[in-house]
Design a protein around this motif. Sequence first.
Motif, PDB file in Angstrom:
ATOM      1  N   VAL A 166       0.842  -1.198   0.000  1.00 29.13           N
ATOM      2  CA  VAL A 166       0.000   0.000   0.000  1.00 29.13           C
ATOM      3  C   VAL A 166       0.875   1.246   0.000  1.00 29.13           C
ATOM      4  O   VAL A 166       0.625   2.192  -0.752  1.00 29.13           O
ATOM      5  CB  VAL A 166      -0.978  -0.002   1.198  1.00 29.13           C
ATOM      6  N   ASN A 167       1.914   1.236   0.806  1.00 30.83           N
ATOM      7  CA  ASN A 167       2.838   2.377   0.832  1.00 30.83           C
ATOM      8  C   ASN A 167       3.516   2.563  -0.517  1.00 30.83           C
ATOM      9  O   ASN A 167       3.688   3.693  -0.979  1.00 30.83           O
ATOM     10  CB  ASN A 167       3.865   2.222   1.945  1.00 30.83           C
ATOM     11  N   ASP A 168       3.889   1.464  -1.174  1.00 32.56           N
ATOM     12  CA  ASP A 168       4.501   1.547  -2.506  1.00 32.56           C
ATOM     13  C   ASP A 168       3.526   2.142  -3.520  1.00 32.56           C
ATOM     14  O   ASP A 168       3.906   2.970  -4.345  1.00 32.56           O
ATOM     15  CB  ASP A 168       4.954   0.168  -2.987  1.00 32.56           C
ATOM     16  N   VAL A 169       2.272   1.716  -3.458  1.00 27.37           N
ATOM     17  CA  VAL A 169       1.260   2.250  -4.378  1.00 27.37           C
ATOM     18  C   VAL A 169       1.087   3.750  -4.128  1.00 27.37           C
ATOM     19  O   VAL A 169       1.075   4.541  -5.066  1.00 27.37           O
ATOM     20  CB  VAL A 169      -0.094   1.518  -4.241  1.00 27.37           C
ATOM     21  N   LYS A 170       0.997   4.125  -2.874  1.00 30.09           N
ATOM     22  CA  LYS A 170       0.831   5.539  -2.532  1.00 30.09           C
ATOM     23  C   LYS A 170       2.013   6.371  -3.005  1.00 30.09           C
ATOM     24  O   LYS A 170       1.836   7.474  -3.519  1.00 30.09           O
ATOM     25  CB  LYS A 170       0.626   5.702  -1.025  1.00 30.09           C
ATOM     26  N   LYS A 171       3.230   5.856  -2.838  1.00 31.11           N
ATOM     27  CA  LYS A 171       4.427   6.573  -3.294  1.00 31.11           C
ATOM     28  C   LYS A 171       4.413   6.746  -4.809  1.00 31.11           C
ATOM     29  O   LYS A 171       4.832   7.781  -5.329  1.00 31.11           O
ATOM     30  CB  LYS A 171       5.689   5.822  -2.885  1.00 31.11           C
ATOM     31  N   THR A 172       3.920   5.743  -5.500  1.00 27.21           N
ATOM     32  CA  THR A 172       3.884   5.790  -6.960  1.00 27.21           C
ATOM     33  C   THR A 172       2.941   6.867  -7.472  1.00 27.21           C
ATOM     34  O   THR A 172       3.225   7.525  -8.465  1.00 27.21           O
ATOM     35  CB  THR A 172       3.462   4.415  -7.534  1.00 27.21           C
ATOM     36  N   ILE A 173       1.826   7.060  -6.777  1.00 31.65           N
ATOM     37  CA  ILE A 173       0.831   8.014  -7.274  1.00 31.65           C
ATOM     38  C   ILE A 173       0.784   9.317  -6.494  1.00 31.65           C
ATOM     39  O   ILE A 173       0.044  10.218  -6.851  1.00 31.65           O
ATOM     40  CB  ILE A 173      -0.574   7.382  -7.317  1.00 31.65           C
ATOM     41  N   ALA A 198       2.108  10.946  -2.286  1.00 35.43           N
ATOM     42  CA  ALA A 198       2.064  10.680  -0.849  1.00 35.43           C
ATOM     43  C   ALA A 198       0.697  11.021  -0.254  1.00 35.43           C
ATOM     44  O   ALA A 198      -0.029  11.875  -0.757  1.00 35.43           O
ATOM     45  CB  ALA A 198       3.155  11.472  -0.147  1.00 35.43           C
ATOM     46  N   ASN A 199       0.356  10.351   0.820  1.00 36.94           N
ATOM     47  CA  ASN A 199      -0.883  10.576   1.578  1.00 36.94           C
ATOM     48  C   ASN A 199      -2.143  10.406   0.734  1.00 36.94           C
ATOM     49  O   ASN A 199      -3.145  11.072   0.960  1.00 36.94           O
ATOM     50  CB  ASN A 199      -0.876  11.953   2.238  1.00 36.94           C
ATOM     51  N   GLU A 200      -2.082   9.519  -0.221  1.00 37.38           N
ATOM     52  CA  GLU A 200      -3.228   9.286  -1.104  1.00 37.38           C
ATOM     53  C   GLU A 200      -4.335   8.565  -0.338  1.00 37.38           C
ATOM     54  O   GLU A 200      -4.110   7.527   0.260  1.00 37.38           O
ATOM     55  CB  GLU A 200      -2.783   8.455  -2.312  1.00 37.38           C
ATOM     56  N   GLU A 201      -5.522   9.138  -0.366  1.00 39.77           N
ATOM     57  CA  GLU A 201      -6.650   8.547   0.359  1.00 39.77           C
ATOM     58  C   GLU A 201      -7.535   7.683  -0.524  1.00 39.77           C
ATOM     59  O   GLU A 201      -8.566   7.203  -0.079  1.00 39.77           O
ATOM     60  CB  GLU A 201      -7.449   9.649   1.043  1.00 39.77           C
ATOM     61  N   ARG A 202      -7.118   7.469  -1.774  1.00 44.14           N
ATOM     62  CA  ARG A 202      -7.876   6.596  -2.670  1.00 44.14           C
ATOM     63  C   ARG A 202      -7.418   5.147  -2.580  1.00 44.14           C
ATOM     64  O   ARG A 202      -7.900   4.305  -3.310  1.00 44.14           O
ATOM     65  CB  ARG A 202      -7.734   7.069  -4.118  1.00 44.14           C
ATOM     66  N   ILE A 203      -6.483   4.864  -1.662  1.00 42.54           N
ATOM     67  CA  ILE A 203      -5.919   3.536  -1.547  1.00 42.54           C
ATOM     68  C   ILE A 203      -6.151   3.019  -0.136  1.00 42.54           C
ATOM     69  O   ILE A 203      -5.850   3.705   0.845  1.00 42.54           O
ATOM     70  CB  ILE A 203      -4.393   3.537  -1.817  1.00 42.54           C
ATOM     71  N   THR A 204      -6.670   1.799  -0.015  1.00 46.89           N
ATOM     72  CA  THR A 204      -6.859   1.183   1.289  1.00 46.89           C
ATOM     73  C   THR A 204      -6.602  -0.308   1.149  1.00 46.89           C
ATOM     74  O   THR A 204      -6.352  -0.805   0.055  1.00 46.89           O
ATOM     75  CB  THR A 204      -8.261   1.466   1.855  1.00 46.89           C
TER      76      THR A 204
END
Length: 142
Positions: free
Chosen positions: A53-60, A62-68
Amino acid sequence: MLAENVRHDGSERVALVTGSSKGIGKAIAIEFAKEGYKVVLNARDEKELSEAVNDVKKTIGANEERITYLAGDISQENICSSLVEHTIKTFGRIDVLVNNAGIGGAQKSVHELTSDEWDYVIDVNLKGAFLCTREAIKRMTH
């Protein structure tokens, strides 16, 4: 390019990807996220899943709230139900289900496999896909 990420009513699409802590599943989750989907990741190992999840957030971003995410073994019916419910509760809908979770099973010769070891492979690879699909369809069609 993935399917259009915005529904005709203007809401963002939501994708649920099982087996998404590494490999193909993680790559699929990243691609959906890049295309603007809200994404729910799932795998058995909570630590690996949290890192993914952290990798996905870093890719798109930081602090992305569309990922859980929700950790759990999809061979268990209650986990499949909880996974779909978590998706609905978090994002209000489910548009895409990717049944990516799968295992190879015990690394031993066939004649050494127990029926319990074989059953677990079938439970994850076949039953899990069925259970997740059944639960998702209930919500996608209503």
